[in-house]
Each structure stands twice: as C-alpha cells, then as structure tokens.
Design a protein around this motif. Structure first.
Motif, PDB file in Angstrom:
ATOM      1  N   TYR A 389      -1.157  -8.092  -7.171  1.00 54.87           N
ATOM      2  CA  TYR A 389      -0.541  -7.174  -7.878  1.00 54.87           C
ATOM      3  C   TYR A 389      -1.297  -6.935  -9.358  1.00 54.87           C
ATOM      4  O   TYR A 389      -1.071  -5.870  -9.988  1.00 54.87           O
ATOM      5  CB  TYR A 389       0.923  -7.807  -8.306  1.00 54.87           C
ATOM      6  N   LEU A 394      -1.679  -3.325  -6.265  1.00 53.84           N
ATOM      7  CA  LEU A 394      -0.799  -2.780  -5.374  1.00 53.84           C
ATOM      8  C   LEU A 394       0.726  -2.612  -5.660  1.00 53.84           C
ATOM      9  O   LEU A 394       1.188  -3.214  -6.920  1.00 53.84           O
ATOM     10  CB  LEU A 394      -0.792  -3.617  -4.194  1.00 53.84           C
ATOM     11  N   GLU A 395       1.411  -1.766  -5.100  1.00 50.69           N
ATOM     12  CA  GLU A 395       2.739  -1.675  -5.424  1.00 50.69           C
ATOM     13  C   GLU A 395       3.573  -2.658  -5.164  1.00 50.69           C
ATOM     14  O   GLU A 395       3.417  -2.948  -4.037  1.00 50.69           O
ATOM     15  CB  GLU A 395       3.197  -0.262  -4.522  1.00 50.69           C
ATOM     16  N   VAL A 397       6.552  -3.867  -3.765  1.00 48.37           N
ATOM     17  CA  VAL A 397       7.482  -3.305  -3.002  1.00 48.37           C
ATOM     18  C   VAL A 397       8.854  -4.261  -2.914  1.00 48.37           C
ATOM     19  O   VAL A 397       9.687  -3.384  -2.826  1.00 48.37           O
ATOM     20  CB  VAL A 397       7.024  -3.035  -1.438  1.00 48.37           C
ATOM     21  N   LYS A 410       4.350  -4.814   4.831  1.00 49.90           N
ATOM     22  CA  LYS A 410       4.295  -3.538   4.141  1.00 49.90           C
ATOM     23  C   LYS A 410       3.092  -3.151   3.608  1.00 49.90           C
ATOM     24  O   LYS A 410       2.609  -2.171   3.551  1.00 49.90           O
ATOM     25  CB  LYS A 410       5.588  -3.457   3.376  1.00 49.90           C
ATOM     26  N   LEU A 411       2.660  -3.889   2.470  1.00 52.73           N
ATOM     27  CA  LEU A 411       1.380  -3.674   1.982  1.00 52.73           C
ATOM     28  C   LEU A 411       0.273  -3.363   2.849  1.00 52.73           C
ATOM     29  O   LEU A 411      -0.810  -2.549   2.565  1.00 52.73           O
ATOM     30  CB  LEU A 411       1.086  -4.897   0.757  1.00 52.73           C
ATOM     31  N   LYS A 413       0.084  -1.589   5.213  1.00 52.90           N
ATOM     32  CA  LYS A 413       0.126  -0.139   5.647  1.00 52.90           C
ATOM     33  C   LYS A 413      -0.944   0.794   4.790  1.00 52.90           C
ATOM     34  O   LYS A 413      -1.622   1.667   4.978  1.00 52.90           O
ATOM     35  CB  LYS A 413       1.371   0.454   5.418  1.00 52.90           C
ATOM     36  N   LYS A 414      -0.964   0.072   3.402  1.00 55.08           N
ATOM     37  CA  LYS A 414      -1.942   0.999   2.315  1.00 55.08           C
ATOM     38  C   LYS A 414      -3.072   0.352   2.150  1.00 55.08           C
ATOM     39  O   LYS A 414      -4.040   0.898   1.945  1.00 55.08           O
ATOM     40  CB  LYS A 414      -1.224   1.068   1.173  1.00 55.08           C
ATOM     41  N   GLU A 415      -3.207  -1.187   2.635  1.00 55.28           N
ATOM     42  CA  GLU A 415      -4.589  -1.824   2.539  1.00 55.28           C
ATOM     43  C   GLU A 415      -4.309  -2.741   3.670  1.00 55.28           C
ATOM     44  O   GLU A 415      -4.397  -3.810   3.648  1.00 55.28           O
ATOM     45  CB  GLU A 415      -4.297  -2.849   1.156  1.00 55.28           C
ATOM     46  N   PRO A 416      -5.243  -2.177   4.778  1.00 49.54           N
ATOM     47  CA  PRO A 416      -5.432  -2.908   6.005  1.00 49.54           C
ATOM     48  C   PRO A 416      -5.957  -4.222   5.895  1.00 49.54           C
ATOM     49  O   PRO A 416      -5.689  -5.155   6.756  1.00 49.54           O
ATOM     50  CB  PRO A 416      -6.007  -1.825   6.781  1.00 49.54           C
TER      51      PRO A 416
END
Length: 782
Positions: A389, A394-395, A397, A410-411, A413-416
């Motif tokens: 964070y 990262l967002e 969520v 969930k994270l 998905k943006k940062e494999p």
DNA sequence: GTTCCGTGCAA
DNA sequence: TATTGCACGGAAC
C-alpha cells in the motif's frame, strides 16, 4: 540608527531570556523538590524536573493482566500489607510496582502455606504405611458395597505424555480424605508405586464403583500408565457437568469453580490454584513439605465431592440437564479416552519426502518474492502491507489495508505477481503447521499421533480438538495418516445432518419431502424457491436457469442459501458470497422463506423462545444460554416501535436505517442494539440445529463404542463433527461395516430418514466409496 | 516468556 | 455484515 535600536532590542531580548531561564530553573527546582502524592503517582500524574508531565501509572498503556496486578499492588500498599519500598514516590514507577507484585505474591504464598500446615484438618490423612493402606482399602470396600461416591484425583510430574503419577488422593462420603504419595522427593516414608497401584487397581477397576473426578480424562490417562483403567467407572466428571450447567463458564478449573460457587455448598475458601501455590514447575509440588502436599491433594478431592453433590441437586431441578449428562456426556467420556489413547498411525516416510518437496518449493518462492517485493519477511502482514500500500501504492480495496487471501486475490488482478505471495502462504502454512511438526508429535511410547478431544469444547455441544487439532487438518495434511499393515481406515459421515435436523425439528413438510422421497435436497429447494422444474435445477441442466434470468445456477444458490438461513447470514453478505446484487439476494431469501413457511415460522419461534427465556433447547434438552438477551430484545423492540411511530409506518427489516428521516443519535443507538439482537438471534437458531446434530453424533458414538467392544482390533480414531473415523482390520466383512453404519443411522430417530456415506482408505483423505472398494478390492488403492 | 492480533484451516 | 472451533508467526511488552 537601526543598529542602535537593533542592539537595544537584542539586549532586551537577552534580558528576557535570562529571566525566563531563572524562572525555568526555579520551576525545575520546585519540581525536583516536589513530592508527588499517592493519587498523582497512580491516577493523574505530576510535573517532572525536566518540565514534562509524568503520566499516572493507570494513564499509561497497560495490558489486561498487568492492570490486575497493578491494582493488587495498589490495594496491598493501601492496606499496609506491603510497603512502597522507595524513598520518594517519584521513584515509584510501573515497573517497580510490577516487581512489588512478584514480592506480594511470594509473601502471600508463604503465608498461606504456613496457614495450611498449621490448620491441617484432622480428616485429611497422609497414607504411608501398610496398615493405613489397609484402612483405605476397607473404606473403598464399604463405598463400593454401599454405592457411595468416591472422589479421586492424581498428582503428577506434569501434563505431557511422558509424565507420571506421583500420588493419588481419595475422598469418601464419610468425610475422610486421604493422600497416598509414591513418587515424591522427600525424607518422609512413602509406599512404593508398585504396591499402591496393585492395591488401587483391585478397587478402582471393580465394575460399578462410582468415581467422581474433575477433568477425569487426564487422571484416567495418567493412571493407565500405572496399569489402572478407570474409564468404565467414571460416574461423574464435575468439569463436564459444570459445562452442562453453564456452558458460558469463564474457567472450568476446579479452584475457580469452587471460588465462584463454593457458597452454595458451604465451602468457604479463597483457595489458591496449583500455580499460585507451587508455581509453574510441578517439581515444586513433588519436593514440597509433605504436609502441604497432603493438604493440597486431599482438598482437591474433598472439593470435588462437595461440588458434585451440589451439581447433582442443581440437575435434580432440571431433569433435562440431568439426562444430558448421564445419558450422553457421562458415556462419551470413555469414548474420548479411547480415541486419545489410540491415535493415528503416521506415514513417516511420506512425511519426510513431502516435507523436503514443500521446503524446496517454499524456498524457491521466497527467492522470487524477495526479487519482486524487496527483502521483507513475507510472514509479516505488517511488512507486507507497507510494501503493497505504501511502496507499490496499490488500491486499498478492503479499506483496512488487509493482506489476507481474499484481498490479495483481488489485488492480483492488477498485479499478477501477488500470486507468488498467495502460493507461498499456502505452501508455507501446509509445511510449517502440519507436514513438518505433526510427525514429531507422535507419542514416544506408542509411536502413534494422538490428539485431545474435548466433549465440552464448544458452547453448542460439538467436540473441539487440540494438540493437534484433528478436526481441521487440510486435505493434504491428512495424507500423513495411514492404516497400518492389515488394517483400513473407514470414514462414515452423516449426509447433510444439519439440514435434516432442521427439516425434522421445524416440521416443514416441504423440507422433509426430498428426504422422504430420496431425491436431491438442494434441487428440490431451488425448484420450489424459483418456481422451476425439479429436473431443471439439477446441475446437469446448465441451460434453463440462464434463460430464466437467474444470476447463478439455482442449485448452487440454494446450497449457500440454506447455509445462510441456518447461520442467519445478512442479505448483503449472502449477495457477496454468491456474487449477486443485494437486491437479487434479498429477493432470493424472500422467495426461499415464502416457499418454506413452516421453517421460517420455526426459526421465528426459536428466537421468540430465546427472547422470553434467555436460552434455547436442543433436541435432547441441552441448554444454550444467552445471558441478557431478554433485555436486549426488549430494547430492540422498543426502538422498533419508537422508530415506526416516527415514520408513521412499520419499520421493515429491509429498511436501511441510515437513510431514514430520524435523529442521528437514534440511528446509532438502534444500530448497536440491532447488531447485538441479530447476533444472538443467529446464534440461537444455529445453536439448536448445530447442538441437536452434535447430540445425534454423540449418541451414535456411545453405541458405536459398545459395538466395537465385540470386535477384535476395531478402533474409533476420531470424530470430525459429522464424521467418524475408524481403523478396521481388512478382514472385516461388508455385513459388519453395514452394521456399524446402521448404528450411526439408527442412533436417533428423526422425522426424516438419516443417511450415511461410507468411505474406505489406506491413507486418510484418499478414500473411495465403500461400494467401490467392495467391487474392486485392494486394487482400488493402487 | 506472555499476550494480542492477523491469518487460515476444518465442519 | 455468517456458526462453531484451534494453531501459527509476528510484534509489542
């Protein structure tokens, strides 16, 4: 010119500063001389010589335990039990106070020990001659013949499997209490272990003698090491009974129960616990003054007998509870002792290989992760949060900077690359919690792995398990356990026992229907809830529901939905777990409740009963108490009425309280009460279902034990809530296994049929349906 | 060493 | 803002 003024101003400034310094010095001097009051030291704080404010001890951060200790010290000093031991109260700090606490405990301990020895009751006896032992045997005889209760307790070197008994205390109904030491370190003569064991075995194993113990399983295991098997004669375990009388009890330790309820059975004593008397090291007891040891040991069984008689009178007033204890719990204790004594056979070879393989994978992932996320400790959620964070931005969520699996997925998905952490966590958990430590926990004497099953481990009646917890082993960890040569592992589990219990108890004919007809429960529920054909709700039909506009497959929705109704899930959470909107979830539950009106009514009745009585009852009369719920419910309904009046209409369950036009303060208060009310309402419904299902299992286990007694080499290994695990010789016939299954099925008669699934395995977790094993034989495991 | 917290496994 | 549990590792004291 300006310079002159400048200088002048500077001088003035200097002068001012000098004066301030003098003032400060004076304040400091004053502060230095200042002697804080008792009140200031503890509560308000006081100014220090550095000009800061010294906080009062209770103003600083204190953990719960320390707070208690500090309070004790404060009181002890105020009562002049001890002194402050400082010249000036300025030196009286929190750490000093905590040191004083240790001294205080030491003083009290010495005082009490002295008192114990001086006031030894004349009906407490040390037994260390053959004549005295004969006297004890005589009393055991009399007690047996007259069916009188006999209090029993062991003193031991510790609580591990390697520990041994050092003495036995016995209490009789004629108010005689004896301690028979045989393993103490003392100059006082003792009888030998062999002699005492031989004598005691004769009496304690006599069928029908009524032994009364507190936490009987422990003593049973300990005595078994000396060849004495008391498990068939445990008439009452006061710890277990106490849980039936009050499942919310904070502590089940004998001393705590005695201190809390002693006034009801004429027992006045601020009795110290073993730890308070002898510290953490059992050796201190073994080396203690024999008079003290006698006092302590005799008092325990004395107390147990008194407690039991009071408990008996309490159960007489509540016959349901009496039968819960004597018909179920009393008979379950020896089943637990059996399981804890037997344990699982461990596949050490597989364990070693698997451990090494996992270690390689974990090491590999660790290197990769450190390359991506930096040199952090991956096991530290704190460090991980900082990287995700703060560093990587990262967002958030979760809104809580969470780093749990749900959030990480969930994270990812943006940062494999976060997948690496998830993989690491999974393997590391498996390795460090199960595969690595479990093989090391086998009992040294039997080389098998045993856990502890606690029949009063949950408030609902279910078992809990620990050391290790055999009820939550992940699938892959179960592979560590195998059947020894010549045996197979059988798992027999109740199929949908909780829904069946609900169907039976609620009397909802719709719920009962699929069980009576032998058709699929969830498809039937879905069919009725969504108004679709039964066939269309089976999972092989993947088309109909799409055309009907349902968000998920109806059978899948129903599985979650039924669970939701039994747990009392909130509609938004249901939506979340099904991946559908809140409105869709709301409609789903409305439809479900409408389709099964009797079930809905029954649940409402359970909550109503809880509101009126502050407890609910299971199928066999076990109580689950919700202290204060009467009052919570009263407040809740009062708020509902008040808000309904303000709105000029009935406040609905589906109303969003925060959007209503009512005072904010009222919203908050209502929200808090509603939260508590709903929580207990959920627990109440769940306790009836879960508790009743657990009773079916307990009753089955009692009957299973009787059946196993007729079989050579058959063993019950574990209970996992709705499943029993057995180790059974490969020579067992189908007929015999079916008999075992029938015992479970017929344990309790419900208004719906009960069904079991039987699995056969060589390795736990790699089982096949019994029918398949019958068909293919041992080949099926190859 | 003890205790709390976050995390994760099971029915 | 889902019921009932227990174990582990980190972190703070």
């Amino acid at each position: 010119m300006f310079d002159i003024f400048g200088n002048f101003e500077q001088d003035l400034e200097k002068e001012k500063k000098a004066m301030e310094r003098v003032k400060e010095a004076e304040i400091k001097k004053k502060a230095k001389q200042y002697e804080p009051s008792w009140e200031e030291v503890w509560i308000t704080g006081y100014p220090t010589s550095t000009g800061n404010h010294k906080k009062g001890i209770f103003q600083t951060k204190i953990t719960g335990k320390d707070a208690e200790r500090l309070k004790a010290v404060k009181t002890a000093i105020e009562n002049e039990e001890i002194g402050t031991e400082v010249e000036s109260l300025k030196k009286f700090s929190k750490s000093h106070a905590l040191n004083l606490y240790k001294k205080l405990m030491e003083i009290r301990r010495a005082e009490i020990i002295k008192e114990y020895i001086e006031n030894m009751p004349d009906n407490y006896h040390l037994i260390n001659t053959h004549e005295q032992m004969e006297w004890v045997e005589n009393m055991l005889d009399v007690a047996y013949v007259n069916g009188q209760y006999v209090g029993l307790d062991t003193e031991t070197t510790g609580v591990e499997w390697v520990d041994r008994t050092v003495g036995v205390s016995i209490s009789f109904m004629n108010d005689t209490h004896v301690y028979i030491p045989y393993g103490h370190v003392t100059d006082v003569p003792q009888l030998t272990q062999g002699f005492v064991s031989k004598k005691l075995k004769k009496h304690l194993e006599r069928q029908g003698i009524k032994l009364i113990l507190h936490n009987s399983k422990f003593d049973a295991h300990m005595l078994l090491k000396d060849g004495i098997n008391i498990r068939e004669n445990i008439f009452a375990d006061t710890m277990v009974i106490q849980a039936i009388l009050n499942e919310n009890e904070e502590s089940f330790a004998l001393k705590n129960i005695a201190n809390k309820y002693g006034r009801f059975f004429n027992y006045h004593d601020e009795s110290l616990t073993f730890e308070e008397l002898f510290g953490k090291n059992p050796q201190n007891f073994i080396e203690a003054d024999m008079r003290l040891a006698t006092y302590y040991a005799s008092k325990d069984t004395h107390l147990t007998l008194l407690l039991f008689q009071w408990q008996l009178s309490m159960m007489e007033k509540q016959p349901n509870l009496k039968s819960v204890y004597f018909d179920i719990e009393q008979k379950i204790t020896p089943v637990c002792i059996d399981m804890e004594d037997i344990g699982f056979d461990v596949d050490f070879h597989f364990g070693e290989e698997y451990k090494n393989e996992l270690q390689r994978q974990v090491d590999d992932l660790e290197v990769k992760i450190k390359k991506v996320f930096g040199d952090i400790n991956i096991n530290s959620s704190q460090q991980l949060q900082a990287v995700l964070y703060d560093k990587m931005k990262l967002e958030d969520v979760s809104g809580k900077r969470s780093a749990d699996a749900k959030t990480l997925k969930k994270l990812a998905k943006k940062e494999p690359r976060i997948k690496l952490i998830l993989d690491y966590r999974e393997l590391k958990k498996l390795l460090s919690t199960y595969i690595e430590p479990l093989p090391q926990k086998v009992r040294p004497d039997t080389k098998r792995l045993t856990g502890v099953f606690n029949q009063i481990g949950t408030v609902t009646g279910r078992f809990s398990s620990k050391d290790p917890n055999l009820q939550n082993l992940p699938y892959k960890a179960r592979h560590l356990f195998k059947a020894p040569e010549g045996f197979l592992i059988y798992g027999i589990d109740y199929s949908q026992i909780e829904p069946r219990t609900l169907a039976s108890m609620s009397g909802d004919s719709g719920l009962r229907h699929p069980y009576l007809e032998g058709i699929d429960l969830y498809a039937t529920l879905a069919s009725n809830t969504f108004g679709l054909e039964y066939e269309a709700c089976l999972e092989k039909d993947d088309e109909t529901w799409r055309k009907s506009g349902l968000p998920k497959h109806p059978r899948k929705m129903m599985k979650v939905g039924l669970l939701a109704s039994m747990y009392g899930i909130s509609v938004p959470s249901l939506g979340e777990s099904l991946g559908i909107s809140v409105a869709e979830a709301q409609k789903f539950m409305d439809d479900f409740y409408k389709a099964y009106p009797r079930m809905t009514e029954w649940m409402d009745e359970v909550v109503k009963f809880a509101e009126e009585n502050s407890y609910v009852l299971t199928l066999h009369g076990r109580k689950r108490r919700f202290i204060g719920f009467k009052e919570t419910a009263r407040q809740y309904h009062a708020y509902v009425r008040r808000i309904s009046n303000l709105l000029g209409r009935k406040l609905e369950d589906s109303d969003n309280i925060w959007r209503l036009e009512i005072p904010r303060d009222l919203k908050r208060k209502f929200w808090d009460v509603k939260k508590e009310y709903s929580r207990v309402a959920r627990q109440a419904v769940n306790a009836v279902i879960q508790g009743s299902a657990s009773e079916i299992m307990k009753i089955a286990m009692i009957k299973v034990r009787e059946y196993l007694k007729t079989k050579e080499g058959w063993k019950l290994l574990a209970t996992i809530h709705d499943e029993l695990l057995f180790e059974i010789p490969v020579t067992a016939t189908e007929q015999e296994i079916r008999e075992l299954e029938a015992i479970m099925i017929d344990a309790v008669k419900l208004e719906v049929p009960i069904k079991c699934d039987v699995e056969t395995a060589q390795v736990w977790g790699k089982g096949v349906p019994f029918a398949e094993y019958l068909e293919k034989g041992m080949e099926v495991f190859a």
